[in-house]
Structures are given as C-alpha cells and as structure tokens.
Scaffold this active site. Structure first.
Site, PDB file in Angstrom:
ATOM      1  CB  CYS A 146      51.387  34.618  32.958  1.00  0.00           C
ATOM      2  SG  CYS A 146      51.579  34.018  34.552  1.00  0.00           S
ATOM      3  CB  CYS A 172      47.014  38.711  38.930  1.00  0.00           C
ATOM      4  SG  CYS A 172      47.148  38.747  40.798  1.00  0.00           S
TER       5      CYS A 172
END
Length: 366
Positions: free
Chosen positions: A102, A198
């Site tokens: 990410c 997340c």
C-alpha cells in the site's frame, strides 16, 4: 529541503499521527492542505471499516487548523495493485504484507501523483521515519522513537519518492504526539491507533478471507507424517503460529505446545512440531526476491548489515550475497532465525539507515 511557503499536502487518515504532522508543518510556516484517501469500498459498513468516522475526524482537525481537506477515492487502484496481490499470495500459500505494498502503490505513488496535480511541492504522512538529505541524495532512516519506527514498511521508497516526502514525526515520540494533539484541541488526541489491515476492520481474519478465497480443509501432521488433526485451510495459518491449531492434549505427544512448521501445498497438509525452540522452526538463512534499494542500487555484491524479517523484530546481523541476474539475494544470519515466512519482507539496515529490502522467497540452509 523544504522552505517556508512551500505547499505540502498531508495524507490525513483521521488518526492522531497524521493530524499532528499537519499541525507541525503549519506551525513551521508551510502552506498545508490535507488529503483523505478512501481505499476500500467493499462492505465498508460502520461495523467493518471506520471510513465515515475517520473522514469526520480528519475534517475536524483541518477545520481546527484552518486548512482545506481534499478527498479522493483510490479504491480501484487499491484493489488492482494491493488487494489482488494480497489474495494471490494467500492462494499460493504465502503470507503477504499489504501495508508495504500500500505504501509503494498508493501512498507514495498515486497519492504523490495526485498531490503534484494539486500543485504540491511535497507530501507528508504521519509515519514514524526520517528522510535525511545529503547533497542530492536522500536516505530513509529510523525515527527517534524506535518503539514506533515504521521504516520497515517504507523500504520500497526510492529517490523519486523521498525527494518529495516529509516525515514530520521523525524526531518526536508518541507521547509527545498525543500531548501536542491535546494542546491543539484535536478531538482525536486519544483516538486508538489503527492496527492490522484497514479492509478487514474488526472482523476475524478468517471470516474475511473466506469470503474471497474458498477454504480447503486438510490434514495436520507431525514431523513423523502422522495425522494428528485437521486444518481449516492452509491460508489461515502462518509459520511459527501456536494459537488456534486445535491439537492440544494428544496422548501420544509430549506435554509441549504445537507450532506450525511448514505448509505442504501439493498435499494440502499442515506440518507442525512441538516446542517453541524446536530446531525445525529455525533456519540459518533465506533467499529474497524483488529487491529494492533506497539509493537505487545495492551497496555491493556482497556486504554485511543488519536485517529484520518481521516488523517488531530486533535487528539481526547478517551477510548478503546478491545475484543481479535474478534480482535475488542470499542472506545468511549470524544466528539462525525462527519462523522465516515466505511472502513477508526482509528489510536491510546500516545502523539506523534503511538501505532496502525484498520479499522472502524461501529458507536457505547453505
């Protein structure tokens, strides 16, 4: 590197770290704007993902600082460049680290490009790391707060990213961050730190993963290849794991805990052994692939350094031998390492400087 008046766009997550990063930059006279990235849309209800609350917290901080907050949706890029890799790695029996991907693909690529489009001179994040400039070269270094240092997750950054990046939290610790947030009147000054990934949110990892990958149960065997239990799917287990095996109290076994030793993908078998310090859990080295170097190239074809094979691990002394033809390296440690896990990252350090890293491919026994 940065001068007063430069435009800096801060990646605002709604957490206290990025909030204080924006505060510090504003106090230093930079032209600061915030940007909230929405990276996940699949089933992001209040139960699973806190995006709604996070953006409200980010907006509250930006209002307090009197700076604008941009919002952007990178969910498509995240799915294609991070989540698809996450699924394929688990399907192949490896254990990936999506946070590292990410950072490479979203926070320091599409976010950086988007910030430039908005006229930014620099981007900033709430990472605990340092960016040191000497002449025209930039080095990624550990933060002063070594307990929170996140350079491990940033090893894929190179000169193109670092020359446009600021880490405002490089020289302060977490306690100071919360104190500054409280003094500034930020409502998120005591907000709990986010942990894990997340898109999984508060769900059990197993429940999340099985919605995307079908589980194939199989046998658990000991080192003598005797069946002693059943696993629920190899993707749910990682090397060195102790909890959740469901094989305690066997009459035929010694009274010691069981640990995952290996995954046999061809037979769909989970191999376990007993004892935290069982020699079968250790290996003297590893082979790493997909190497990246902060300065653009490795220091030498062979060199001595320290390394981490997981985030919270203490630095381990080792020697690297590179194969430039394959962009792989062989790493031999001074001391055998426990639970070397394919798919995870190994990150290399020269004292407090992060020189680069790669993806663990397999154990190496010499």
């Amino acid at each position: 590197m940065v001068k007063a008046g430069d435009k800096v766009i801060v990646g605002m997550s709604g957490g206290v770290d990025s909030s204080v990063a924006a505060l510090l930059l504003k106090n230093h006279g930079y032209q600061v704007e915030g940007l909230f990235m929405k990276n996940w849309e699949e089933d992001d209800t209040e139960t699973y993902c806190s995006a709604t609350q996070d953006i409200a917290d980010a907006q509250s901080v930006c209002d307090k600082l009197r700076i604008p907050l941009h919002t952007v949706n990178f969910a498509s890029e995240y799915w294609d460049n991070v989540f698809a890799n996450f699924l394929s790695e688990y399907k192949a029996g490896r254990t990936p680290n999506p946070d590292i991907l990410c950072n490479r693909e979203i926070k320091f690529k599409v976010f950086l490009d988007y910030a430039k489009h908005l006229g930014a001179d620099f981007i900033a994040t709430g990472h605990y790391a340092d960016n040191i400039q000497i002449a025209e070269s930039f080095s990624l270094a550990k933060a002063r707060d070594l307990n929170k240092d996140q350079s491990y997750f940033l090893y894929t950054l190179g000169q193109a990213q670092l020359q446009h990046t600021i880490f405002p939290l490089a020289n302060i610790d977490k306690q100071q961050v919360r104190m500054l947030a409280d003094q500034a009147g930020f409502l998120n000054s005591n907000k709990k730190d986010s942990t894990g990934i997340c898109f999984i949110g508060e769900r059990k990892f197993k429940d999340f993963l099985q919605t995307f990958l079908p589980a194939i149960p199989g046998a658990i065997v000991n080192q003598q290849d005797q069946i002693i239990g059943q696993h629920e799917g190899l993707m749910y287990y990682t090397l060195g794991q102790r909890q959740g095996l469901g094989i305690g109290g066997l009459a035929m076994a010694a009274n010691e805990p069981w640990f995952v030793m290996a995954k046999d993908l061809e037979r769909n078998v989970l191999v376990v052994c007993q004892g935290h310090d069982n020699p079968s859990l250790f290996a003297p080295g590893l082979i790493a692939q997909q190497l990246t170097w902060v300065n653009g190239a490795a220091p030498a074809s062979e060199f001595v350094c320290t390394a981490k094979i997981r985030y919270r691990q203490a630095d381990q002394s080792c020697k690297l031998q590179l194969d430039p033809q394959t962009n792989k390296c062989t790493v031999v440690f001074d001391q055998p390492q426990r639970a070397i896990t394919p798919g995870q990252s190994i990150v290399f350090y020269d004292q407090n400087i992060c020189v680069g890293g790669g993806i663990i491919e397999e154990k190496y026994y010499g």
